[in-house]
Design a protein around this motif. Structure first.
Motif, PDB file in Angstrom:
ATOM      1  N   GLU A 192      53.547  44.684  17.759  1.00 16.69           N
ATOM      2  CA  GLU A 192      53.921  45.893  17.490  1.00 16.69           C
ATOM      3  C   GLU A 192      52.624  46.836  17.633  1.00 16.69           C
ATOM      4  O   GLU A 192      52.854  48.099  17.737  1.00 16.69           O
ATOM      5  CB  GLU A 192      54.525  45.920  16.125  1.00 16.69           C
ATOM      6  N   HIS A 193      51.359  46.496  17.340  1.00 16.51           N
ATOM      7  CA  HIS A 193      50.333  47.367  17.288  1.00 16.51           C
ATOM      8  C   HIS A 193      49.076  46.734  17.967  1.00 16.51           C
ATOM      9  O   HIS A 193      48.805  45.427  17.626  1.00 16.51           O
ATOM     10  CB  HIS A 193      49.656  47.641  16.011  1.00 16.51           C
ATOM     11  N   ASP A 194      48.262  47.315  18.762  1.00 22.57           N
ATOM     12  CA  ASP A 194      47.245  46.703  19.642  1.00 22.57           C
ATOM     13  C   ASP A 194      45.911  47.247  18.595  1.00 22.57           C
ATOM     14  O   ASP A 194      45.597  48.396  18.238  1.00 22.57           O
ATOM     15  CB  ASP A 194      47.013  47.364  20.873  1.00 22.57           C
ATOM     16  N   LEU A 195      45.387  45.951  18.221  1.00 18.36           N
ATOM     17  CA  LEU A 195      44.350  46.145  17.185  1.00 18.36           C
ATOM     18  C   LEU A 195      42.915  46.025  17.931  1.00 18.36           C
ATOM     19  O   LEU A 195      42.836  45.025  18.855  1.00 18.36           O
ATOM     20  CB  LEU A 195      44.345  45.255  16.010  1.00 18.36           C
ATOM     21  N   GLU A 196      41.916  46.682  17.515  1.00 22.80           N
ATOM     22  CA  GLU A 196      40.723  46.433  18.038  1.00 22.80           C
ATOM     23  C   GLU A 196      39.632  46.279  17.016  1.00 22.80           C
ATOM     24  O   GLU A 196      39.897  46.735  15.634  1.00 22.80           O
ATOM     25  CB  GLU A 196      40.096  47.435  18.955  1.00 22.80           C
ATOM     26  N   TYR A 197      38.338  45.674  17.192  1.00 22.99           N
ATOM     27  CA  TYR A 197      37.432  45.346  16.319  1.00 22.99           C
ATOM     28  C   TYR A 197      36.222  46.004  16.668  1.00 22.99           C
ATOM     29  O   TYR A 197      35.674  45.869  17.763  1.00 22.99           O
ATOM     30  CB  TYR A 197      37.347  44.005  15.775  1.00 22.99           C
ATOM     31  N   VAL A 198      35.304  46.446  15.868  1.00 20.08           N
ATOM     32  CA  VAL A 198      34.040  46.856  15.868  1.00 20.08           C
ATOM     33  C   VAL A 198      33.217  46.484  14.786  1.00 20.08           C
ATOM     34  O   VAL A 198      33.602  46.483  13.830  1.00 20.08           O
ATOM     35  CB  VAL A 198      33.673  48.516  16.171  1.00 20.08           C
ATOM     36  N   ASN A 199      31.831  46.207  15.059  1.00 17.07           N
ATOM     37  CA  ASN A 199      30.926  46.031  13.937  1.00 17.07           C
ATOM     38  C   ASN A 199      30.409  47.474  13.717  1.00 17.07           C
ATOM     39  O   ASN A 199      30.063  48.361  14.528  1.00 17.07           O
ATOM     40  CB  ASN A 199      29.818  45.191  14.363  1.00 17.07           C
ATOM     41  N   VAL A 200      30.211  47.931  12.450  1.00 18.86           N
ATOM     42  CA  VAL A 200      29.808  49.171  12.162  1.00 18.86           C
ATOM     43  C   VAL A 200      28.388  48.559  11.493  1.00 18.86           C
ATOM     44  O   VAL A 200      28.306  47.936  10.287  1.00 18.86           O
ATOM     45  CB  VAL A 200      30.592  49.905  11.052  1.00 18.86           C
ATOM     46  N   VAL A 201      27.341  49.133  11.935  1.00 22.25           N
ATOM     47  CA  VAL A 201      25.921  48.676  11.593  1.00 22.25           C
ATOM     48  C   VAL A 201      25.333  50.222  11.237  1.00 22.25           C
ATOM     49  O   VAL A 201      25.172  51.213  11.878  1.00 22.25           O
ATOM     50  CB  VAL A 201      24.790  48.289  12.520  1.00 22.25           C
ATOM     51  N   MET A 202      25.042  50.213   9.649  1.00 21.91           N
ATOM     52  CA  MET A 202      24.379  51.530   9.128  1.00 21.91           C
ATOM     53  C   MET A 202      22.950  51.195   8.795  1.00 21.91           C
ATOM     54  O   MET A 202      22.692  50.297   8.016  1.00 21.91           O
ATOM     55  CB  MET A 202      25.059  51.838   7.709  1.00 21.91           C
ATOM     56  N   LEU A 203      21.888  51.936   9.497  1.00 20.93           N
ATOM     57  CA  LEU A 203      20.573  51.745   9.258  1.00 20.93           C
ATOM     58  C   LEU A 203      20.078  52.533   8.112  1.00 20.93           C
ATOM     59  O   LEU A 203      20.669  53.854   7.896  1.00 20.93           O
ATOM     60  CB  LEU A 203      19.733  52.401  10.645  1.00 20.93           C
ATOM     61  N   VAL A 204      19.594  52.096   7.419  1.00 20.25           N
ATOM     62  CA  VAL A 204      19.106  52.670   6.083  1.00 20.25           C
ATOM     63  C   VAL A 204      17.597  52.968   5.840  1.00 20.25           C
ATOM     64  O   VAL A 204      17.095  53.193   4.680  1.00 20.25           O
ATOM     65  CB  VAL A 204      19.822  52.173   4.692  1.00 20.25           C
ATOM     66  N   GLY A 205      16.913  52.550   6.944  1.00 17.13           N
ATOM     67  CA  GLY A 205      15.247  52.693   6.474  1.00 17.13           C
ATOM     68  C   GLY A 205      14.850  51.424   7.106  1.00 17.13           C
ATOM     69  O   GLY A 205      15.079  50.273   6.485  1.00 17.13           O
ATOM     70  N   GLY A 206      13.809  51.545   7.885  1.00 14.05           N
ATOM     71  CA  GLY A 206      12.749  50.128   8.244  1.00 14.05           C
ATOM     72  C   GLY A 206      13.703  49.436   9.065  1.00 14.05           C
ATOM     73  O   GLY A 206      14.539  49.627   9.840  1.00 14.05           O
ATOM     74  N   ALA A 207      13.511  48.194   8.635  1.00 10.50           N
ATOM     75  CA  ALA A 207      14.254  46.979   9.454  1.00 10.50           C
ATOM     76  C   ALA A 207      15.507  46.725   8.827  1.00 10.50           C
ATOM     77  O   ALA A 207      16.303  45.857   9.132  1.00 10.50           O
ATOM     78  CB  ALA A 207      13.554  45.795   9.709  1.00 10.50           C
ATOM     79  N   LEU A 208      16.060  47.450   7.631  1.00  8.21           N
ATOM     80  CA  LEU A 208      17.144  47.212   6.906  1.00  8.21           C
ATOM     81  C   LEU A 208      18.337  47.874   7.382  1.00  8.21           C
ATOM     82  O   LEU A 208      18.434  49.032   7.825  1.00  8.21           O
ATOM     83  CB  LEU A 208      16.801  47.440   5.368  1.00  8.21           C
ATOM     84  N   ALA A 209      19.507  47.045   7.630  1.00  8.65           N
ATOM     85  CA  ALA A 209      20.724  47.569   7.956  1.00  8.65           C
ATOM     86  C   ALA A 209      21.924  46.900   7.198  1.00  8.65           C
ATOM     87  O   ALA A 209      21.855  45.641   7.103  1.00  8.65           O
ATOM     88  CB  ALA A 209      20.653  47.292   9.501  1.00  8.65           C
ATOM     89  N   LEU A 210      22.882  47.577   7.097  1.00  9.44           N
ATOM     90  CA  LEU A 210      24.050  47.260   6.531  1.00  9.44           C
ATOM     91  C   LEU A 210      25.068  46.921   7.695  1.00  9.44           C
ATOM     92  O   LEU A 210      25.312  47.720   8.549  1.00  9.44           O
ATOM     93  CB  LEU A 210      24.761  48.347   5.608  1.00  9.44           C
ATOM     94  N   LEU A 211      25.893  45.948   7.734  1.00  7.78           N
ATOM     95  CA  LEU A 211      26.868  45.309   8.701  1.00  7.78           C
ATOM     96  C   LEU A 211      28.235  45.374   7.876  1.00  7.78           C
ATOM     97  O   LEU A 211      28.494  44.836   6.911  1.00  7.78           O
ATOM     98  CB  LEU A 211      26.389  43.976   9.135  1.00  7.78           C
ATOM     99  N   CYS A 212      29.137  46.162   8.738  1.00 10.25           N
ATOM    100  CA  CYS A 212      30.424  46.076   8.135  1.00 10.25           C
ATOM    101  C   CYS A 212      31.475  46.120   9.146  1.00 10.25           C
ATOM    102  O   CYS A 212      31.323  46.370  10.288  1.00 10.25           O
ATOM    103  CB  CYS A 212      30.602  47.593   7.589  1.00 10.25           C
ATOM    104  N   PRO A 213      32.344  44.939   9.068  1.00 11.17           N
ATOM    105  CA  PRO A 213      33.464  45.057   9.943  1.00 11.17           C
ATOM    106  C   PRO A 213      34.489  46.224  10.011  1.00 11.17           C
ATOM    107  O   PRO A 213      34.854  46.568   8.888  1.00 11.17           O
ATOM    108  CB  PRO A 213      34.314  43.596   9.538  1.00 11.17           C
TER     109      PRO A 213
END
Length: 171
Positions: free
Chosen positions: A116-137
Motif C-alpha cells: 500500500e505504501h512504498d517506504l524508503e530508509y535513510v541514515n541521518v547523520v548529524m555532525l556536532v563538532g570534531g569527529a563526533l556525530a549522531l546517527l538516526c534512522p
C-alpha cells in the motif's frame, strides 16, 4: 560497496516553528515500522552497518534512539502550499541546536511493508563538532522524498529545533 552521502553544503539555518503552524500527517512511516517487526529488524541492521562504516573512517558515532517520526505540514501563510517537514522525536535530552551539519545517506527500499505504501530508509547523520556525530534512522514514504531538506528535531524535554538543508551534493 560504500554508500554515497548527500550533505548540506553550508551550515543549516536554525529556527523554531510555533506549534500552531504545524500539523502532523495521520499516516506516517513510523506507523508501518512499529507495526512490522521485519521493518524494525531491517532498521536496526542498517544503523549497525552505518555505525561500523563511519567508525572505520575515524568518526565517533552516537546512535540516537527515536521515539516517533512523522511528516509535519508547516503553514507559511494564507494561500500558500504547506511545506512538508520531517519531524523526529528523540528519547534524549540532547540540544539539537548544536548540530552543525546534516548528512543524509542514499535511500534504500524498505522490505516487508506491504504494497500500500512504498517506504524508503535513510541514515541521518548529524555532525556536532570534531569527529563526533549522531546517527538516526529515518523511514519515510517514497512520495515524500522531496521533503528531505526540511527537518524538525524534538528532544525528550519537548525542545524543538527546526533545520533546513540548503543544498545537497554527492560524496
Amino acid at each position: 560497496p560504500r554508500k554515497k552521502n548527500m550533505t548540506s553544503s553550508s551550515k543549516p539555518s536554525l529556527t523554531t516553528i510555533p506549534s500552531d503552524s504545524t500539523k502532523e500527517s495521520k499516516i506516517t512511516a513510523s506507523y508501518y515500522q512499529k507495526s512490522n517487526p521485519r521493518i524494525l529488524k531491517f532498521i536496526e541492521q542498517q544503523v549497525a552497518n552505518e555505525k561500523k562504516r563511519l567508525e572505520e573512517n575515524g568518526a565517533k558515532i552516537v546512535p540516537m534512539k527515536v521515539r516517533n517520526t512523522s511528516l509535519a505540514m508547516e503553514t507559511r501563510g494564507k494561500g500558500t502550499v504547506p511545506l512538508k517537514v520531517n519531524r523526529i522525536e528523540f528519547a534524549s535530552s540532547y540540544n539539537f541546536e548544536n548540530v552543525q551539519q546534516i548528512l543524509i545517506s542514499e535511500a534504500v527500499s524498505v522490505p516487508g511493508h506491504g504494497e500500500e505504501h512504498d517506504l524508503e530508509y535513510v541514515n541521518v547523520v548529524m555532525l556536532v563538532g570534531g569527529a563526533l556525530a549522531l546517527l538516526c534512522p529515518y523511514v519515510y514514504r517514497k512520495e515524500d522524498m522531496k521533503s528531505l531538506g526540511e527537518w524538525m528535531f524534538v528532544n525528550a524535554e519537548g525542545k524543538t529545533t527546526r533545520m533546513r538543508v540548503d543544498g545537497f551534493e554527492m560524496l
